[in-house]
Design an enzyme around this catalytic site. Structure first.
Site, PDB file in Angstrom:
ATOM      1  N   GLY A  35       0.856  -1.185   0.000  1.00 46.44           N
ATOM      2  CA  GLY A  35       0.000   0.000   0.000  1.00 46.44           C
ATOM      3  C   GLY A  35       0.890   1.232   0.000  1.00 46.44           C
ATOM      4  O   GLY A  35       1.808   1.354   0.813  1.00 46.44           O
ATOM      5  N   GLY A  85       0.521   4.334   0.872  1.00 42.38           N
ATOM      6  CA  GLY A  85       0.578   5.169   2.070  1.00 42.38           C
ATOM      7  C   GLY A  85       1.417   4.533   3.164  1.00 42.38           C
ATOM      8  O   GLY A  85       2.326   5.164   3.720  1.00 42.38           O
ATOM      9  N   THR A 142       9.996  11.555 -11.049  1.00 39.71           N
ATOM     10  CA  THR A 142      10.936  10.436 -10.993  1.00 39.71           C
ATOM     11  C   THR A 142      10.909   9.746 -12.355  1.00 39.71           C
ATOM     12  O   THR A 142       9.846   9.420 -12.873  1.00 39.71           O
ATOM     13  CB  THR A 142      10.565   9.451  -9.872  1.00 39.71           C
ATOM     14  OG1 THR A 142       9.211   9.016 -10.052  1.00 39.71           O
ATOM     15  CG2 THR A 142      10.689  10.122  -8.507  1.00 39.71           C
ATOM     16  N   GLY A 192      13.095   6.964 -13.479  1.00 38.91           N
ATOM     17  CA  GLY A 192      13.843   5.712 -13.600  1.00 38.91           C
ATOM     18  C   GLY A 192      15.315   5.954 -13.893  1.00 38.91           C
ATOM     19  O   GLY A 192      16.003   6.670 -13.159  1.00 38.91           O
ATOM     20  N   GLY A 198       9.378   3.786  -5.750  1.00 40.37           N
ATOM     21  CA  GLY A 198       8.839   5.150  -5.708  1.00 40.37           C
ATOM     22  C   GLY A 198       8.464   5.557  -4.282  1.00 40.37           C
ATOM     23  O   GLY A 198       8.668   6.698  -3.869  1.00 40.37           O
ATOM     24  N   ASP A 199       7.942   4.600  -3.520  1.00 44.91           N
ATOM     25  CA  ASP A 199       7.580   4.892  -2.125  1.00 44.91           C
ATOM     26  C   ASP A 199       8.837   5.161  -1.289  1.00 44.91           C
ATOM     27  O   ASP A 199       8.836   6.022  -0.407  1.00 44.91           O
ATOM     28  CB  ASP A 199       6.786   3.722  -1.536  1.00 44.91           C
ATOM     29  CG  ASP A 199       5.500   3.464  -2.302  1.00 44.91           C
ATOM     30  OD1 ASP A 199       4.903   4.436  -2.803  1.00 44.91           O
ATOM     31  OD2 ASP A 199       5.101   2.287  -2.415  1.00 44.91           O
TER      32      ASP A 199
HETATM   33  O1  RIB Z   1       3.860   1.376  -4.669  1.00 48.74           O
HETATM   34  C1  RIB Z   1       3.786  -0.010  -4.465  1.00 48.74           C
HETATM   35  C2  RIB Z   1       2.466  -0.373  -3.865  1.00 48.74           C
HETATM   36  O2  RIB Z   1       1.445  -0.107  -4.770  1.00 48.74           O
HETATM   37  C3  RIB Z   1       2.318  -1.832  -3.507  1.00 48.74           C
HETATM   38  O3  RIB Z   1       2.792  -2.129  -2.220  1.00 48.74           O
HETATM   39  C4  RIB Z   1       0.832  -2.091  -3.710  1.00 48.74           C
HETATM   40  O4  RIB Z   1       0.158  -2.393  -2.544  1.00 48.74           O
HETATM   41  C5  RIB Z   1       0.294  -0.829  -4.359  1.00 48.74           C
HETATM   42  O5  RIB Z   1      -0.353  -0.031  -3.454  1.00 48.74           O
END
Ligand code: RIB
Length: 312
Positions: free
Chosen positions: A53, A55, A227, A229, A259-260
């Site tokens: 997820g 967030g 971003t 790559g 990205g997260d």
């Molecule tokens: O950014 C990656 C995430 O996107 C995954 O963990 C998946 O759950 C989706 O939300």
């Protein structure tokens, strides 16, 4: 557009709390040699379950990067939701504004990862679709930065960003996954973070990455981070300056969560008062490190890992 500048490290100057409003998903990951064509059935070479997820991933990434983090999210009253609460407790994330809902299950994501480490993701929102607006609005008080994405209701994020704007608190919107957005939300995003696909959708055209960032920048007081790559990341400001952080070469096992990781480390540096160049460098390093291990949360780097790689 002025010439690009390269990055140079500097020290963080102060601490600040980051409030993340966003999703939690239980990620089911199937490894495949290649992605299936429409109508085709393929045999997977393996399967794993990870925390995910956008967030939650960004909250964990920021906490591991050294930030004080509070998360606003919603989960189901089920085993996946209980696992999520245990994750956040273990990462030192304040989950007081996480709602446990009886009526909806915890969010799910089905992720295919191919031999190159690329992914395809399908999500089922579940409880993510019912993050309570009142909790999100109340949670922003006292934050150094409010961060949100698009896997939870846009109206909730808009209300929380409006409260943040009224209190002089900066906001960062990660416009992912790609979708069209109401002007009201975009106007409340002090910093927009997008990839090339998301930027092209918002602009209804394609262009080189720095041009996409520059075209989006005038709407956002602190500009747009794009971003890209292997091309690195670009931060285009409203005054026309574009800061470039080159990509860091790394082995790619699984790019899920990269990205997260970028956003968590980038937001942490911003909340700690770092300059643009340093924040971009921290994000780029964290994003690259997150490609080296399978899964989103297992791959998110720690402060020590980011520090060590930043000095290389
Ligand atoms: O950014 C990656 C995430 O996107 C995954 O963990 C998946 O759950 C989706 O939300």
């Amino acid at each position: 557009m002025r010439p690009l500048r390269s990055v140079a490290p500097e020290r963080e100057s102060s601490m600040g709390r980051i409030v993340v409003i966003g999703s939690y998903n239980r990620d089911t990951v199937l490894r495949v040699a290649r992605f299936p064509r429409p109508g085709e059935t393929l045999a997977a070479t393996g399967m794993d379950r990870f925390h995910g997820g956008k967030g939650s991933n960004q909250a964990v990434a920021a906490a591991r990067a050294g930030a004080s983090v509070a998360l606003v999210a919603a989960i189901g009253a089920d085993a996946a939701g209980r696992d999520a609460m245990a994750l956040w407790a273990g990462e030192g994330i304040d989950a007081a504004a996480v709602s446990t809902l009886d009526s909806l299950p915890t969010g799910e994501a089905l992720i295919l990862v191919d031999a190159r480490g690329e992914n395809e993701i399908v999500i089922l929102a579940g409880a993510n679709a019912a993050v309570p607006e009142g909790l999100a609005v109340a949670a922003v008080a006292g934050a150094a930065l409010v961060v949100a994405q698009l896997e939870t209701p846009v109206a909730v994020t808009e209300a929380a960003f409006r409260a943040a704007r009224a209190q002089g608190i900066p906001t960062l919107l990660n416009a992912a996954p790609a979708r069209e957005l109401p002007d009201g939300l975009l106007a409340l995003a002090d910093i927009l973070v997008v990839n090339e696909t998301e930027a092209a959708l918002l602009l209804s055209r394609t262009a080189p990455p720095e041009a996409l960032a520059a075209a989006l920048a005038p709407r956002h007081p602190r500009g747009v981070v794009l971003t890209a790559g292997a091309a690195g990341a670009y931060w285009a400001r409203r005054d026309g300056v574009v800061v470039h952080a080159p990509a860091i070469l790394t082995e790619v096992v699984d790019s899920t969560g990269a990205g997260d990781a970028f956003i968590g480390a980038f937001a942490t540096a911003l909340a700690q008062g770092s300059a643009a160049e340093h924040a971009m460098r921290r994000g780029a390093v964290a994003g690259a490190l997150a490609c080296r291990r399978a899964g989103a949360v297992p791959s998110l780097p720690t402060l020590a890992e980011i520090d060590a790689a930043t000095l290389q």
